[in-house]
Design a protein around this motif. Structure first.
Motif, PDB file in Angstrom:
ATOM      1  N   TRP A 158      -7.063   2.846   4.798  1.00  0.00           N
ATOM      2  CA  TRP A 158      -7.005   1.940   3.653  1.00  0.00           C
ATOM      3  C   TRP A 158      -8.105   0.895   3.764  1.00  0.00           C
ATOM      4  O   TRP A 158      -8.477   0.478   4.862  1.00  0.00           O
ATOM      5  CB  TRP A 158      -5.661   1.221   3.611  1.00  0.00           C
ATOM      6  N   ARG A 208      -3.351   7.918   7.159  1.00  0.00           N
ATOM      7  CA  ARG A 208      -4.117   7.420   6.019  1.00  0.00           C
ATOM      8  C   ARG A 208      -4.979   6.237   6.428  1.00  0.00           C
ATOM      9  O   ARG A 208      -4.621   5.467   7.325  1.00  0.00           O
ATOM     10  CB  ARG A 208      -3.190   7.003   4.868  1.00  0.00           C
ATOM     11  N   GLN A 215      -7.108  -0.134  -1.429  1.00  0.00           N
ATOM     12  CA  GLN A 215      -7.316   1.230  -1.907  1.00  0.00           C
ATOM     13  C   GLN A 215      -7.310   2.220  -0.750  1.00  0.00           C
ATOM     14  O   GLN A 215      -7.792   1.924   0.344  1.00  0.00           O
ATOM     15  CB  GLN A 215      -8.642   1.333  -2.662  1.00  0.00           C
ATOM     16  N   SER A 216      -6.783   3.411  -1.013  1.00  0.00           N
ATOM     17  CA  SER A 216      -6.790   4.479  -0.020  1.00  0.00           C
ATOM     18  C   SER A 216      -8.220   5.009   0.130  1.00  0.00           C
ATOM     19  O   SER A 216      -8.941   5.161  -0.858  1.00  0.00           O
ATOM     20  CB  SER A 216      -5.852   5.603  -0.459  1.00  0.00           C
ATOM     21  N   LEU A 257       0.860  -1.179   0.000  1.00  0.00           N
ATOM     22  CA  LEU A 257       0.000   0.000   0.000  1.00  0.00           C
ATOM     23  C   LEU A 257       0.897   1.229   0.000  1.00  0.00           C
ATOM     24  O   LEU A 257       1.636   1.475   0.950  1.00  0.00           O
ATOM     25  CB  LEU A 257      -0.912  -0.003   1.231  1.00  0.00           C
TER      26      LEU A 257
END
Length: 303
Positions: free
Chosen positions: A134, A132, A140-141, A103
């Motif tokens: 995920w 962040r 995917q972010s 990632l």
């Protein structure tokens, strides 16, 4: 080395666990307490049997720089790791195989990672001053990076109900974030994530942790978390443990259930409570769940 200790007596249990060639940076138990995961500056992740102290299989390799943070998923089937190589990786806890691609998104070293209580999301913190989120399945972010710290983010974690994220930083502060807002599409709101009001400035000079007694979801929402203070019973029967956010969403274990219009958020209660007169600004709002349907049973609404 890694050591096990008796939490009551403080005595060391057995011999140190040896296997890493450089400093061990992060350790953690599996949910069933039978295994230990460890990460090291030697760029590897190791699994250990708690009872025997023996290494389980070969070290997990894939990071190109030191591993800074490791942790098991809530079901014990996966491992997440963060590294100075600026990536987050997922691993199969049984086979040791890497799951999918790394990632990528942080521009500097990843210092801390962790799963949400439902295992559906991953949170990561980095020296790039951001946090962040995920998707644990797709990699995917989710939304935009959470920004607010003015120096390196050193530690992150979810609350037991999955509704909040806590972060610590080298800027000497701790911040709280609304994890739901980060999931909602950016175009639906002014910001994809924001600090939880009314603490517009970060917490400082101390440390915090979430109370594990809230692991089944919280219905006692503190005024520090939301300007709206709902009553103790405002969730549908199929989701008895729910929380109410400032954005108006009622959620359970990180999943959105329904949205309450602004005019109806004050004094949200169950059907057994009624405040009179009805034109009072402090009146309660009654929610009727008679025809409420959960999950796939939504089709019954059209019968």
């Amino acid at each position: 080395t890694i050591r096990l200790w008796d939490a009551e007596t403080g005595e060391s249990l057995g011999e140190p666990l040896r296997g890493h060639s450089e400093e061990v940076t992060s350790v953690g138990f599996s949910p069933d307490g039978c295994r230990i995961v460890s990460g090291s500056r030697d760029e590897t992740i190791c699994l250990w049997d708690v009872k025997t102290g023996r290494s389980l299989g070969k070290p997990l390799r894939g990071h190109s720089e030191g591993v800074t943070s490791v942790g098991f998923s809530p079901d014990g089937c996966r491992i997440v790791s963060g590294s100075w190589d600026k990536t987050v990786r997922l691993w199969d806890a049984k086979t040791g195989q890497s799951l999918g691609e790394p990632l990528r998104g942080h521009s500097k070293e990843v210092t801390s990672v962790g799963f949400s209580p439902d295992g559906c999301r991953i949170v990561s913190g980095s020296w790039d001053e951001t946090i962040r989120l995920w998707d644990a399945e797709t990699g995917q972010s989710l939304g935009e990076p959470l920004r607010g710290h003015t120096w390196r983010v050193t530690s992150v974690g979810f609350s037991p109900d999955g509704l909040r994220i806590v972060s610590g930083s080298s800027d000497s502060t701790i911040r709280l974030w609304d994890a739901q807002m980060a999931q909602i599409p950016v175009q639906s709101f002014r910001h994809s994530a924001r600090l939880i009001p009314p603490r517009e400035s970060p917490l400082s000079n101390g440390s915090i942790t979430f109370n594990p007694s809230r692991s089944s979801g919280s219905t006692d929402i503190s005024p520090r978390i939301s300007q709206f203070i709902p009553g103790p019973h405002f969730a549908p029967p199929c989701h008895p443990n729910s929380s109410f956010s400032e954005s108006g969403w009622v959620s359970s274990f990180g999943k959105l259930l329904y949205w309450v219009p602004p005019d109806n958020r004050h004094g949200l209660q169950n059907s057994h409570i009624l405040t009179i007169p009805t034109n009072s600004p402090s009146r309660s709002t009654w929610i009727d769940f008679t025809n409420f349907r959960c999950g796939t049973s939504w089709t019954e609404c059209h019968k």
